[in-house]
Design an enzyme around this catalytic site. Sequence first.
Site, mmCIF file in Angstrom:
data_model
loop_
_atom_site.group_PDB
_atom_site.id
_atom_site.type_symbol
_atom_site.label_atom_id
_atom_site.label_comp_id
_atom_site.label_asym_id
_atom_site.label_seq_id
_atom_site.Cartn_x
_atom_site.Cartn_y
_atom_site.Cartn_z
ATOM 1 N N LYS A 3 -14.785 -134.034 -32.879
ATOM 2 C CA LYS A 3 -15.997 -134.133 -32.066
ATOM 3 C C LYS A 3 -16.763 -135.410 -32.439
ATOM 4 O O LYS A 3 -16.731 -135.813 -33.602
ATOM 5 C CB LYS A 3 -16.913 -132.930 -32.342
ATOM 6 C CG LYS A 3 -16.435 -131.620 -31.767
ATOM 7 C CD LYS A 3 -17.436 -130.509 -32.058
ATOM 8 C CE LYS A 3 -16.934 -129.156 -31.562
ATOM 9 N NZ LYS A 3 -16.845 -129.069 -30.093
ATOM 10 N N ARG A 40 -10.460 -119.814 -28.793
ATOM 11 C CA ARG A 40 -9.520 -118.925 -28.093
ATOM 12 C C ARG A 40 -8.281 -118.664 -28.933
ATOM 13 O O ARG A 40 -7.659 -117.620 -28.831
ATOM 14 C CB ARG A 40 -9.175 -119.527 -26.718
ATOM 15 C CG ARG A 40 -8.515 -120.868 -26.789
ATOM 16 C CD ARG A 40 -8.597 -121.631 -25.467
ATOM 17 N NE ARG A 40 -9.918 -122.231 -25.266
ATOM 18 C CZ ARG A 40 -10.250 -122.970 -24.211
ATOM 19 N NH1 ARG A 40 -9.374 -123.198 -23.245
ATOM 20 N NH2 ARG A 40 -11.452 -123.472 -24.102
HETATM 21 N N1 BES Z 1 -17.418 -124.477 -30.344
HETATM 22 C C1 BES Z 1 -17.081 -125.236 -29.195
HETATM 23 C C2 BES Z 1 -17.923 -124.878 -27.965
HETATM 24 C C3 BES Z 1 -19.390 -125.180 -28.044
HETATM 25 C C4 BES Z 1 -19.875 -126.370 -27.533
HETATM 26 C C5 BES Z 1 -20.275 -124.278 -28.567
HETATM 27 C C6 BES Z 1 -21.217 -126.646 -27.593
HETATM 28 C C7 BES Z 1 -21.641 -124.539 -28.631
HETATM 29 C C8 BES Z 1 -22.112 -125.732 -28.127
HETATM 30 C C9 BES Z 1 -15.611 -125.029 -28.818
HETATM 31 O O1 BES Z 1 -14.766 -124.758 -29.877
HETATM 32 C C10 BES Z 1 -15.146 -126.272 -28.159
HETATM 33 O O2 BES Z 1 -15.189 -127.287 -28.793
HETATM 34 N N2 BES Z 1 -14.751 -126.168 -26.908
HETATM 35 C C11 BES Z 1 -14.303 -127.283 -26.160
HETATM 36 C C12 BES Z 1 -13.147 -126.833 -25.311
HETATM 37 C C13 BES Z 1 -12.425 -127.962 -24.633
HETATM 38 C C14 BES Z 1 -11.697 -128.807 -25.656
HETATM 39 C C15 BES Z 1 -11.471 -127.381 -23.651
HETATM 40 C C16 BES Z 1 -15.453 -127.766 -25.281
HETATM 41 O O3 BES Z 1 -16.217 -126.946 -24.794
HETATM 42 O O4 BES Z 1 -15.599 -128.975 -25.133
HETATM 43 ZN ZN ZN Z 2 -13.994 -126.493 -30.834
#
Ligand code: BES
Ligand code: ZN
Length: 510
Positions: free
Chosen positions: A279, A353
């Site tokens: 990230k 997931r």
């Molecule tokens: N933990 C994150 C989702 C999240 C984002 C929670 C912002 C709280 C605030 C999750 O694990 C994630 O990173 N999801 C990705 C999925 C994508 C790679 C398909 C996302 O939402 O960008």
């Molecule tokens: Zn994530």
Amino acid sequence: MEVQVLSKSLDTIETELLVLTVFEDQLDKLDYCKVIDEKLGGKLSRIIESGEVKGKYREFTLLHTENIGASRILIMGLGKSKDFSLDRIRSIAANSSRYARRINIREMAIHDFIDFDAATPDIGEAIVEGILLGMYRFNKYKSTKKDADNAQKLNTLKIASSSEDRVAELQEGANKGKNLAESANFARDLVNEPGNKMTPAIFADEAVKVAETLENVSIKVLEKADIEAEGMGSFLAVSLGSDLPPKMVVMEYKGNPGGKTIGIVGKGVTFDSGGYDLKPSSGMLRMYGDMGGAAATLAAFKAIAQQKLPVNVVIVTPLTENLVNGKAFKPSDILTSMSGKTIEVLNTDAEGRLILCDAMTYIQKYHNPDVLVDIATLTGAAIIALGRTVSATLTNDDELYQRLYDAGEYSGERVWRLPLYDEFRSQLVSDVADIENVGGRSAGTITAAMFLKDFVDEDRPWIHIDIAGTSMMEEEIARYVKNPYLPKEGGTGTGTRLLYHFVESFTEDH
Ligand code: BES
Ligand code: ZN
Ligand code: ZN
């Protein structure tokens, strides 16, 4: 905080601060506090006639008083009567207690909203919830502020019951509100602990501590070796990049032997760096909160068992960090999940997931729940779709949606449904494995749920809750959300009261 329910005329309640309320469109209807107005020589009616008190929502006016039991009166505006709700009671109560704290008052009294058409226990519940949720602060790491804050907290609340026959129900509701708010505050604490203070092992220890205080509860913590032995290749892959071993908490509450069992799975990523799909720093900042689903699950479980609800609940929280090192899982890795299905990893940041699917297979195999729920801070797309006050939900069962929707409206932790049409499954088709872990940019919240759906047994009623947008508050957003019983920054506890009321809907007398 101690709650006393008193059946006494309002003017005789001995208190430092008495909270009275007025509707914007019913300024002439103050029957419930008429005695006070008389004792004050018409001061209340005069201040209203003068236009100083308009009854607008969020308006507040302080009066110093003599000749009655209360030394001060706080007049809170309730807004329009048609907009009134239990949630407004929570907000008014929260605002009053925050005001009391500001002026260093440790005891206050509030009336019992006799004119509001709601069940009496629900009113007691909402008042106490609002106050305890509203006064929450996470300050344990502030050496000096901590003591100062605690010294200012309200320690006594008096609820003035308008009649003797409401006392027992108000007290019953107040006790329940205390349980629910303290449980939600417990979830907030778990979320607010940063990554170094809330690891998989620490979370599991917290769960063990919770279990020790409860009756009809058993707990098991699966260690890394157990997780391996169960073949949870998907969950394990996420944990590879961390030096800390993964854990999986399994807790059971038997409140109705032979009756229905609700199974709840909560995402417990104690820090989500994204893994090799790292990230950016702005996106990583609050990722210590990526165990909000597990926190809400444990906190709701605690509230349910404490309230001794006649229902059976089993919870499973897979716990891990998502980090990078030489052993971490990589984009394009192919994993074998506990279900036997293979997963192609297209993005290591879609790790939630991957840990949930194995936990869901586990709970179905060993506990065969009549209803399966999962709750997770799963997708940033949920924030895009529904913002920061409504959680996304997806289900294969219309009745479950109705129950969750009702629980959301009641608790203020609202949910809105997105569809699970089969056509979305095509976004997850892999050339090399049974399924991909991401489905492209469009419909991100839906494709995440579609992924999980592949791991739900045919015919099992299942509902998924995505709290990515609602689990944590940020100051910038708090400025327009303006919810006085939510903190301005950090964990909100969202999911705790929602899950509680959802599960409560399965009790027979409900
Ligand atoms: N933990 C994150 C989702 C999240 C984002 C929670 C912002 C709280 C605030 C999750 O694990 C994630 O990173 N999801 C990705 C999925 C994508 C790679 C398909 C996302 O939402 O960008
Ligand atoms: Zn994530
Ligand atoms: Zn995550």
